[in-house]
Design a protein around this motif. Structure first.
Motif, mmCIF file in Angstrom:
data_model
loop_
_atom_site.group_PDB
_atom_site.id
_atom_site.type_symbol
_atom_site.label_atom_id
_atom_site.label_comp_id
_atom_site.label_asym_id
_atom_site.label_seq_id
_atom_site.Cartn_x
_atom_site.Cartn_y
_atom_site.Cartn_z
ATOM 1 N N GLU A 275 1.014 -1.197 0.088
ATOM 2 C CA GLU A 275 -0.057 -0.064 -0.152
ATOM 3 C C GLU A 275 0.838 1.252 0.044
ATOM 4 O OE1 GLU A 275 -3.331 0.813 0.034
ATOM 5 O OE2 GLU A 275 -2.556 2.688 0.046
ATOM 6 N N PRO A 276 0.854 2.007 -1.131
ATOM 7 C CA PRO A 276 1.517 2.970 -1.106
ATOM 8 C C PRO A 276 1.463 4.224 -0.259
ATOM 9 C CG PRO A 276 0.532 3.080 -3.014
ATOM 10 C CD PRO A 276 -0.087 1.928 -2.405
ATOM 11 N N ASP A 277 0.087 4.283 0.186
ATOM 12 C CA ASP A 277 -0.268 5.431 0.801
ATOM 13 C C ASP A 277 -0.093 5.167 2.524
ATOM 14 O OD1 ASP A 277 -0.901 6.744 -1.463
ATOM 15 O OD2 ASP A 277 -3.216 6.230 -1.405
ATOM 16 N N LEU A 278 0.661 4.224 2.761
ATOM 17 C CA LEU A 278 0.644 4.121 4.289
ATOM 18 C C LEU A 278 2.147 3.682 4.687
ATOM 19 C CD1 LEU A 278 -2.429 2.039 5.012
ATOM 20 C CD2 LEU A 278 -1.712 4.093 6.077
ATOM 21 N N PRO A 279 2.764 4.311 5.648
ATOM 22 C CA PRO A 279 3.985 4.010 5.880
ATOM 23 C C PRO A 279 4.301 2.498 6.489
ATOM 24 C CG PRO A 279 3.237 5.562 7.476
ATOM 25 C CD PRO A 279 2.184 5.180 6.464
ATOM 26 N N PRO A 280 5.383 1.795 6.354
ATOM 27 C CA PRO A 280 5.386 0.418 7.212
ATOM 28 C C PRO A 280 5.527 0.652 8.570
ATOM 29 C CG PRO A 280 7.407 1.141 5.990
ATOM 30 C CD PRO A 280 6.480 2.202 5.632
ATOM 31 N N LEU A 281 5.218 -0.345 9.352
ATOM 32 C CA LEU A 281 5.313 -0.414 10.775
ATOM 33 C C LEU A 281 6.382 -0.987 11.282
ATOM 34 C CD1 LEU A 281 1.858 -1.834 10.796
ATOM 35 C CD2 LEU A 281 1.978 0.696 11.076
ATOM 36 N N SER A 282 6.949 -0.294 12.216
ATOM 37 C CA SER A 282 8.016 -0.968 13.145
ATOM 38 C C SER A 282 7.783 -0.963 14.524
ATOM 39 C CB SER A 282 9.458 -0.468 12.734
ATOM 40 O OG SER A 282 9.716 0.671 13.179
ATOM 41 N N PHE A 283 7.790 -1.993 15.230
ATOM 42 C CA PHE A 283 7.748 -1.945 16.660
ATOM 43 C C PHE A 283 8.982 -2.424 17.429
ATOM 44 C CE2 PHE A 283 4.183 -3.539 14.258
ATOM 45 C CZ PHE A 283 3.111 -2.665 14.593
ATOM 46 N N GLY A 284 9.129 -1.787 18.618
ATOM 47 C CA GLY A 284 10.156 -2.140 19.609
ATOM 48 C C GLY A 284 10.016 -3.130 20.367
ATOM 49 N N ASP A 285 10.778 -3.802 21.189
ATOM 50 C CA ASP A 285 10.724 -4.591 22.074
ATOM 51 C C ASP A 285 9.608 -4.068 23.314
ATOM 52 O OD1 ASP A 285 11.995 -6.303 20.770
ATOM 53 O OD2 ASP A 285 13.667 -6.443 22.105
ATOM 54 N N GLU A 286 10.015 -2.768 23.551
ATOM 55 C CA GLU A 286 9.202 -2.189 24.764
ATOM 56 C C GLU A 286 7.961 -1.999 24.621
ATOM 57 O OE1 GLU A 286 9.358 1.829 27.219
ATOM 58 O OE2 GLU A 286 11.314 1.364 25.910
ATOM 59 N N TYR A 287 7.589 -1.447 23.054
ATOM 60 C CA TYR A 287 6.253 -1.387 22.776
ATOM 61 C C TYR A 287 5.196 -2.734 22.930
ATOM 62 C CZ TYR A 287 2.354 0.188 19.729
ATOM 63 O OH TYR A 287 1.088 0.521 19.095
ATOM 64 N N ILE A 288 5.994 -3.725 22.415
ATOM 65 C CA ILE A 288 5.378 -5.260 22.597
ATOM 66 C C ILE A 288 5.130 -5.508 24.026
ATOM 67 C CG2 ILE A 288 5.586 -7.511 21.830
ATOM 68 C CD1 ILE A 288 6.594 -6.477 19.176
ATOM 69 N N GLU A 289 6.292 -5.397 24.695
ATOM 70 C CA GLU A 289 6.339 -5.751 26.231
ATOM 71 C C GLU A 289 5.217 -4.902 26.895
ATOM 72 O OE1 GLU A 289 7.231 -8.792 27.237
ATOM 73 O OE2 GLU A 289 8.079 -8.948 25.318
#
Ligand code: ADP
Ligand code: ZN
Ligand code: MG
Length: 483
Positions: free
Chosen positions: A271-285
């Motif tokens: 999807e060109p209109d949405l940036p990719p997502l990245s998640f850090g360990d802290e976010y998930i924990e």
């Protein structure tokens, strides 16, 4: 020849969020007025830009954590292109090769069913076909509502197990508060992939996908039907074709709908209109930390802590709010109660909740914990019953009144004149009458038959319409018969 069935499930669930997946429109499944919660974004107007709903992403990650999945550190959305009148954009924003969650499992009766993936996408609008009309209508309120999809490995071996998987998954969604997951309302939709293979053959047979299953019962019945149909077809030398089939609930049959499309038919691309997502360990924990107690943990704990039957535990686990009410009531019983007595009170509470309170809730069409009885008042009622101060017939009447008004049991008993026949003289008078009318039972009792006393107690309860407690009947009869 023996055949081995194989089943894999694909389950969609609408997420409970304030707004839709990529715009600010309300996500309100109860909205009756069509095409009210729509905007240029969810209508796919040219030049509009989607923005991902973080709450929906968090909810899917929570489901992944609850199902022992690996959570992606890097993820993205993709376009799945197809045309259908309920899809205004001409494509659905979904996830193709980088789903939020992968490789988890859910245990059903001790067997691990592997989960391939859980991804996030958007729902479509709803087509309405008025009976007899030569046109169709479309309601876009649902278009763009966050929708998660779970896909299992082909690890399920029978229809009942598939049903149990879907039921346990629904419970988990409800415990997590991510979806109401009501199948009748289409908030949770199950598709079953079914194949059979002759015993001894290693490769799985050709699978058929069954859609429009809108109850757990249909899931089980449709799979059972499909297994039988495929075995019969194979036995008579037919080849199973890979196709999508519908389920006719009234006939109890699956029927061919269309040949299955392949992934490449959809021309997926990022999807060109949405940036990719990245998640850090802290976010998930942090999300892991927010997970509540899950159904399986509660099942084990209720069995361990309260010594209830498996059946009672299951009622409390399946009806989360009722289970919580039970625990609150128990906690009102107070410290310092001897263990034996506490166990008796716990058992009584469970019985009265399951057989009486839940009946009242059902009769009134009340869901969840939306009722007037407080755990404290309920605990008081149970103590009155246990102390033999009120009979079970009175207890039921008191509970009914408490349910209607939210009053405490002492007041209900006083106001409604539900109190026992308390004065000794009238109880004794009734006991004498019963003794006189039943010389045979009296004789039996005096010759050592204890069941005869039970009979006489029953007669007294009947004569007083249950307004005295069995304990009082017992004591009075014994003391009269001893003289
Ligand atoms: P497709 O590419 O047709 O979508 P997938 O491999 O993605 O097929 O699988 C879709 C679903 O079908 C999954 O739930 C999977 O477990 C199930 N499945 C795959 N092969 C079989 C089979 N032979 N029999 C039963 N279920 C299967
Ligand atoms: Zn919108
Ligand atoms: Mg697939």
């Amino acid at each position: 020849m023996n055949y081995i069935p194989t089943i894999g499930l694909e389950i969609h669930a609408e997420l409970k969020t304030k707004s839709k997946m990529f715009c600010a429109c309300a996500n309100d499944p109860l909205e009756q007025h069509p095409n009210l919660n729509i905007c240029p974004i969810c209508m796919g107007h040219p030049g509009t830009l989607p923005v991902a709903n973080e709450e929906a992403i968090k909810k899917v990650i929570k489901v992944g954590l609850a199902l022992n999945c690996r959570i992606a550190r890097y993820s993205k959305f993709d376009r799945k292109n197809y045309f259908y009148p309920d899809l205004p954009k001409g494509y659905q924003i979904s996830q193709y090769d980088m789903p939020l969650c992968q490789k988890g499992y859910l245990e059903i009766d001790g067997k691990k069913i592997d989960i391939t993936r859980i991804h996030l996408e958007e729902d479509t609008g709803k087509l309405i076909h008025p009976a007899g009309a030569d046109y169709s209508l479309v309601d876009f309120n649902r278009a763009g509502v966050p929708l998660m999809e779970l896909v299992t490995e082909p690890d399920i071996t029978n229809a009942k197990q598939a049903r149990q998987f879907a039921q346990e998954f629904q419970l988990i969604l409800r415990y997590l508060g991510v979806s109401d997951a009501d199948m009748e309302k289409g908030q949770m939709r199950v598709e079953a992939n079914v194949s059979v293979r002759p015993e001894g053959q290693e490769n799985l047979g050709t699978k058929v996908e069954v859609k429009n299953l809108n109850s757990f019962r249909s899931v089980e019945r449709a799979i059972e039907f499909e297994i039988k149909r495929q075995i019969k077809a194979t036995e008579s030398g037919q080849k199973i074709v890979q196709e999508t089939r519908g389920w006719n609930d009234a006939k109890g049959e699956t029927f061919s709908q269309r040949e299955k499309e392949e992934a490449h038919d959809y021309r997926y691309f990022p999807e060109p209109d949405l940036p990719p997502l990245s998640f850090g360990d802290e976010y998930i924990e942090r999300l892991r930390f927010e997970l509540p107690e899950l159904p399986q943990a509660r099942r084990e704990r209720f069995g361990r802590e309260y010594g209830l039957s498996e059946k009672a535990v299951e009622v409390f686990v399946a009806n989360k709010d009722i289970g919580e009410f039970f625990e609150k009531a128990i906690s009102e019983l107070g410290p310092g109660i001897p263990k034996d007595r506490l166990q008796k009170l716990i058992q009584l509470s469970a019985n009265y909740i399951i057989s009486d309170l839940m009946g009242l809730l059902e009769g009134a069409g009340v869901e969840g914990e939306d009722f007037l009885i407080t755990p404290e008042n309920f605990a008081e009622l149970v103590v009155l019953i246990e102390e033999g101060k009120i009979s079970s017939a009175i207890a039921k009447a008191v509970l009914k009144e408490m349910f209607a008004t939210g009053a405490d049991p002492d007041h209900v008993i006083a106001d409604k004149g539900l109190s026992q026949i308390a004065d000794k003289a009238s109880v004794e008078k009734i006991a004498r009458e019963i003794i006189e009318k039943n010389p045979k039972a009296v004789q039996d009792f005096q010759q050592g038959k204890t069941t005869a006393l039970q009979f006489l107690i029953g007669q007294m309860m009947a004569a007083t319409k249950g307004t005295i407690s069995p304990d009082l009947a017992n004591q009075t009869l014994r003391s009269l018969l001893a003289n």
